[in-house]
Structure formats: C-alpha cells, structure tokens
Design a protein around this motif. Structure first.
Motif, short mmCIF file in Angstrom:
data_model
loop_
_atom_site.label_atom_id
_atom_site.label_comp_id
_atom_site.label_asym_id
_atom_site.label_seq_id
_atom_site.Cartn_x
_atom_site.Cartn_y
_atom_site.Cartn_z
N ASN A 31 -2.19 -1.24 1.85
CA ASN A 31 -1.94 -1.45 0.51
C ASN A 31 -3.24 -0.14 0.66
OD1 ASN A 31 -0.23 -3.00 0.85
ND2 ASN A 31 -1.72 -4.12 -1.48
N PHE A 32 -2.66 0.82 -0.13
CA PHE A 32 -3.63 1.80 -0.72
C PHE A 32 -3.67 2.19 -2.33
CE2 PHE A 32 0.14 3.82 0.80
CZ PHE A 32 0.01 4.95 -0.16
N ASP A 33 -4.81 2.54 -2.86
CA ASP A 33 -4.65 2.95 -3.90
C ASP A 33 -4.71 4.84 -3.53
OD1 ASP A 33 -4.74 1.02 -5.15
OD2 ASP A 33 -6.83 1.25 -6.33
N PHE A 34 -4.31 5.53 -4.18
CA PHE A 34 -4.32 7.23 -3.72
C PHE A 34 -4.56 7.77 -5.52
CE2 PHE A 34 -2.48 11.52 -3.42
CZ PHE A 34 -3.44 12.16 -2.74
N ILE B 247 -0.65 2.73 -6.95
CA ILE B 247 -0.75 1.86 -6.11
C ILE B 247 0.58 1.41 -5.13
CG2 ILE B 247 -2.02 -1.05 -7.20
CD1 ILE B 247 -2.65 1.10 -9.68
N PHE B 248 0.25 1.56 -3.85
CA PHE B 248 0.87 1.19 -3.39
C PHE B 248 0.76 -0.15 -2.03
CE2 PHE B 248 2.98 1.99 0.66
CZ PHE B 248 4.41 2.50 0.74
N GLY B 249 1.98 -1.04 -2.24
CA GLY B 249 1.67 -1.94 -1.28
C GLY B 249 2.41 -3.06 -1.79
N THR C 116 1.24 -5.88 -5.61
CA THR C 116 0.50 -4.79 -6.82
C THR C 116 0.66 -4.82 -7.67
OG1 THR C 116 1.44 -2.75 -5.56
CG2 THR C 116 -0.32 -3.38 -4.58
N LYS D 124 -1.35 -5.64 -10.89
CA LYS D 124 -2.01 -4.44 -10.90
C LYS D 124 -2.43 -3.96 -12.02
CE LYS D 124 -4.43 -4.21 -6.37
NZ LYS D 124 -5.52 -3.64 -5.40
#
Lengths: 385, 385
Positions: A3-6, B13-15, B18, B21
């Motif tokens: 998972n990530f935020d960008f 916001i990836f994954g 999520t 969120k």
C-alpha cells in the motif's frame, strides 16, 4: 505491491529559456531571499537571468552555501530571514543549495529550542516557509521532493530531514544549464541519480511490475545519455533526458509500493562526513561491495536488472547477478568515478570500525529488511577499501 | 524534447482496504454530495464501506450517472448541489462518474449563462468545487487528471473539458474492487488504458527517451497482466499493477515534452455518440485503421513499439511497424474486443461521411501535426467498417 500514499505538488517548469518564468511563480509582494552556492551562477549567467526576471521584486541575497550544506552557514542565513522579514525563499543551485533552503524553510517556522532538533529529533515539517528553485545541477532530485540532508562540520555529522511541507512550490529546469557544469560534477550527477534508482529498486521482488519498469527506464536512459552528456554537454537531447531522469529518479514515484534500501547512502554519508569525498563518489565506493555482501538477498533483482538494463542474456540467475554488479562498477569507471575508498584517501584504516561505531550509537539497522547491523556495515566498508 | 509544465496535486491513496480512509480526506464540516452510477456499488459492498467511513459526515446522495455521463442527468445533480448548499463532491465510481463529477465541480462555480458553455466554449476551470474520488473501475485515468468528457444525448454530442482546478483532491484506489467487475468492463479498461498510452506515444520521434520508456513500461505491464486480470480478478498482483498502470497511463506524466495524437479518441467519441458503443471498443475499432492510414508518419515509432513491447526483432522498419499494428489488433482480440465497426452495428453505412461532416462543422484538424483533415477521418472510419 505494498500500500502507498502518493502526492507531489511541485510544479515543474521544464525546457529551454525557462528561467525567466521565475517571476510568474513568486508572489509580487513577497520579500525574497535568493540563496546560492559558491558563485558559479555569477560566471555562467544564471544569476543575471534570475535577477533580470526578478527586477521588480524585493530580493535579498545570501551566497556561499557549500556542497554538503553546512549547519553553521545556514544559521547565518536564518538570521537574515528573521532580520529582513523574508517571506519567500528562492534556491538557485544544485542539491546542496536546495537542501539548505529546505532546512531554512523548516527552521524559519520552527518554534522549538534549536533548529538542530529538526535533524536530530527527526521533526517533520508540515508547512514550511514557501520556496521555489532554479536548478543548476541535475543530480539529487531535491528539486521535486521534500527531503534534505544537512552537514554539521563541528560534529562531523550528516543527517536527513523532511516532511510534506518541504516540497518546492515550483522548480525551473532548463537543461541548457548543463553546458557550464564541469565534467567532474556531471559525472557526479549521473552517478548520484543512477544510485538513487538502485536504492529504490535493488531489493527483493514484490510484484510491482510497473515500478520496476519505470526504475529500469531511468537507468537505461542514464546509461544511454551518459557518454554524450560528458563529451558534449551542449547536446540538448542528452542534456534534457539527463535532467528529467535525475528528477524522476527521486521524486517519490518509483519508490511507491516497493521496499527501499538506502544503506548505500547511509554508509556513503559517513565517508563524506569523515573525508569530504563528493557524495556521488561515496555511493560508487559503497555500492559494489554492498551488492556483493548482500548478494543472496538481492540476487533476483540484480539478475533482472542485468537482463533488462545491461542486456545480459547468458547464464544462471547468480551469473547474471554477478555480471550486473561488474557492469555497474564498469559504468562508474567509464564516468571517471573511482570505486575504492583507497582511491580517495590514504587514511582509510579504521574507517569501517568508525562507521560501525556511529551506527551502533544511533541504534541503526539498515536495508530493505532492516537487517543490516553495524557489524555488517563494517564488513561492507572494509570490502570497499 | 519539447518544453513543458507539469503539476499534479492529486493525492493517491493506493492499496488493500483503503476505502475507509475517505473520512480522513474530507473536511469534517463539509456538506458532501456522494455521486455514483447505476448502483453496482450497492451490490459489491463499496457503497457500504463508504457510508460507514462517512457515518459522522453530512452526506446527500445522487445516483444514476450513466456511462458516457449525460448532460441532462448532471443538470439534475447540479440542482441538488445548489438546493442543498453542497460544499464537497465525492465520486464513487469509474471514469463516467468521475468525469460527471468534474463537470459538476466546474458548473457549481460557473457564473455564465449556461453550464453547457463550459463544453462548447472550451472554458477552463481554474478553481472548481473541491472533490475526491473512490475509484471502482480502472480504465480512464480520470482519478488523477483534470480532464473530463461529457455527452449530450439530445444533440448526440460528446465533448471534452478541463482545467487546472479539476484535479481530484484525493483518489482512493483499492485494487480489490476489481474482483466484482464484469469481464466485459475489465476488457474495456485494459483497452482504454492501452490506447491512452498509444495516443501519447505513437507519433514521431522527438528524443524524449525517458517518456518513451515510461510509455512502453505501461504498455508492457498491461500486456503482461491482462490475461490474469481477465481470468482471475482476485489475483491481487495483477489487479494492483492493472490499476496503477491505468492511472499512470493518463495522469499527465508520459505526455510531457512529447507530441500527442488523440485522433483515435476524437473519431471514437463519434462512434459512441452515434451508436452507443462502449468507449474503449470504439478505440479498438479506430486504432488499427488509423495506424495503417498514417503509416508513413508514424512508422518509426510503430517499429520502436514493436521492438520494445512486442519483442519483434526481424525485418525492416516497415516490417516491424506493420507487425506491431497486427500485434495490437491481436491483443484487442485476445481481450475479447472486436475491432471492426460492423461487429457492433449493421447500420454503419454513411458513418464515415457523418463523422467527416461533424469534424468539418467544428473546423477540426486532428493528430500530432494537426494535419488530419475531415476527409482523412472519413477514409479511416471507412477502413474500420
């Protein structure tokens, strides 16, 4: 894929003759502090271009920010910011000037005891003083990220900082600046950007297929343009691809969803702190030994890198991985970059022990699995003698 | 490489898991309008996840936004925005819902005669009503760009709009949403994203080495994951790479510094407007004919694409370019996508003339050199019968 935020809000203004656009990006009522380094911008005409563009803006200047931006110098700049009620910072320089400006952006709004805390207590800046950059040396990627590294000569320390409030509002990237950069600095920039990608890529497979290919794309492009950049910096095609590759190498994109290593940087920083060796060159010293020492953990990615970047088609995974390390070292040599510590200093004895001691004091465990202990770092640095 | 500006402020916001969120991203005092499509989000659980996350937020709902978001429906939503004093829009859906939300973001702050002007007079939105998205269908890239396409049934028109104020503030991308998407839609998404990349890449060489490789990286990744995405949408690795590839295909990055074509989209839009054919399928109908018709102008890039994406190693530039077109058409067929207009409608006679007539009325010249005239479009559409 993890998972990530960008999020990366920096505005990039890229191309020929774009420096004059600096005026459009800074509020007309700003009180600007123009920050720069050793004064090369006064010889190559960039200073004049910026000053002409900002003729109608209230600009104070602070020059003399050294490579590996030094805390004491920056504290002098911070005094100017306070005394002159500065509201906007403009970095005109390479990674050192931009990193120094990020520290000032954070320090200008920090209300703790001493700005040194920002570095030692790892205080993240949510909103700093606004700043922009005019990049004069492609290498670090600092022009499109929110991190910085600051050096304190007094204690021979080099520490990292950052936070979402430290992205430049804008960065102007005119590839023509490359024409006036000495070959030594161009080689450093190529090596620095190349190693930035490796640190985010050379870990273990995690199924992030697109991120892997983006990383390989940057490596392939740097390999492709490097000879032309060094031989003929006036070649705009090579210069523009070099510059954009350096930015993309460390603007956050390729690290999203994947593990990161960064142990090469952590060991390299100590070599700069101890001996004053150029940052990029410390990376070239550490990288081959690091990959040999951690061969089993990294060999799948090393082999993939060998296949895709160096077109190695023969042999087993181990064969390809070893060959990929050899190709990497050869690439640094072709750039004129030495890859052994003893090429840079005769006083290398004891360095490995000193690095391990420092890491131990700080309680550092490094690498993509946080499994690299101070005693491992000691062995890696010794292999790099 | 051409000069360019690049700024993309959307937070991704990836994954896995999520969606919850969403609450952290919307101001607590917002009056939210939750926009969605035909109601599939109520069956697959996404609606419940969003509603649970927003339990403490003031939320009004507007469902029923159709594929090819329809102006009349959106005008009903605009009335709700005004009547309920909405301050924040949340799109939960695919490209159609997100595009519709962008139109509403612009229309909510537009003070001209009629919001239709935004489309016909090409009015760019500098600052719209803030909005975020929860993406339920990877395909269009609308979740990380500032453009939209709106349809008006009444006049059988499909028109584009955009502006720097129309980037989503955030977009939540949970690849697990793919498990509930019908195969037909997954095939559409793969085709749409693939063609988005082609439109930005298949022009003429301009020395943007890194952008070319990034484009090829996305194409390679889509080709690699497509069979698994269609066969087993629960495969998270395939799903996550598919989703991230679709976003990267049209978030602005790969188009910077290079010419763009987009003629395939312009012709495809007319086929959707005239016959209601799925957007992605119209692209697969037009693309092969477009590349055959414009072969001389595009053959260098076609051959490069053939070499790097399809591993074509034999033959001349012309041979490789032809083979690359054939591979592209075969890829669409493997996805279950037909590539001839007559596969979709029996009433295709006269379509080419109608498309040409519309382009002529609008004064359109298309393609990367603006050299594709209405009579060329007529021939291309006819080749696609």
């Amino acid at each position: 894929m993890n998972n990530f935020d960008f999020k990366n809000p920096t505005k990039i203004i890229f191309g020929k003759d774009t420096i004059e656009k600096v005026k459009e990006e800074i509020p007309a009522d700003a009180k600007v502090l123009l920050l720069y380094g050793g004064g090369s911008i006064k010889k190559n005409g960039i200073y004049d271009q910026v000053k002409t563009a900002l003729a109608d803006v209230d600009v104070t200047e602070f020059g003399g920010i050294p490579a590996n931006p030094e805390y004491a110098t920056l504290m002098d700049a911070l005094k100017v910011i306070k005394d002159e009620n500065i509201t906007y910072l403009l970095a005109v320089g390479g990674g050192s000037v931009i990193d120094g400006t990020k520290f000032l952006s954070a320090a200008a709004v920090y209300d703790g005891d001493t700005p040194w805390d920002i570095l030692t207590k790892n205080i993240r800046t949510e909103k700093g003083m606004p700043f922009g950059t005019v990049l004069t040396l492609p290498a670090t990627g600092s022009e499109m990220n929110s991190g910085a590294v600051i050096t304190r000569e007094e204690t021979k320390e080099k520490l990292a900082m950052g936070g979402p409030g430290l992205f430049p509002e804008f960065s102007i990237l005119d590839p023509q600046v490359i024409t006036s950069i000495p070959e030594r600095q161009l080689a450093n920039g190529l090596t620095d950007a190349f190693t930035h990608v490796l640190e985010q890529y050379m870990t273990y497979p995690i199924g992030a297929l697109l991120q892997d290919r983006f990383a390989e794309s940057i490596l392939q492009t740097l390999v492709e343009v490097a000879p032309t950049v060094l031989k003929d910096p006036t070649n705009y095609q090579a210069a523009s691809n070099f510059m954009w590759s350096c930015t993309m190498a460390l603007n956050g994109l390729i690290q999203k969803g994947v593990p990161g290593d960064w142990a090469i940087h952590m060991m390299g920083h100590e070599l700069t702190a101890l001996f004053g060796i150029d940052h990029a060159r410390t990376l070239a010293v550490i990288a081959p030994s690091h990959y040999k020492y951690n061969f089993e953990a990294k060999k799948e990615k090393l082999a993939q890198y060998g296949e895709r970047v160096w077109n190695i088609t023969e042999g087993s995974t181990d064969d390809k991985a070893y060959e990929a390390i050899a190709k990497t070292e050869a690439f640094f040599h072709e750039l004129g970059i030495d890859t052994k510590l003893s090429d840079y200093t005769k006083d290398y004895e004891g360095t490995a022990e000193e690095v391990a001691k420092r890491f131990k004091t700080r309680g550092w465990k490094l690498g993509e699995r946080q499994a690299l202990m101070p005693e491992d770092a000691e062995k890696i640095v010794k292999m790099a003698y």
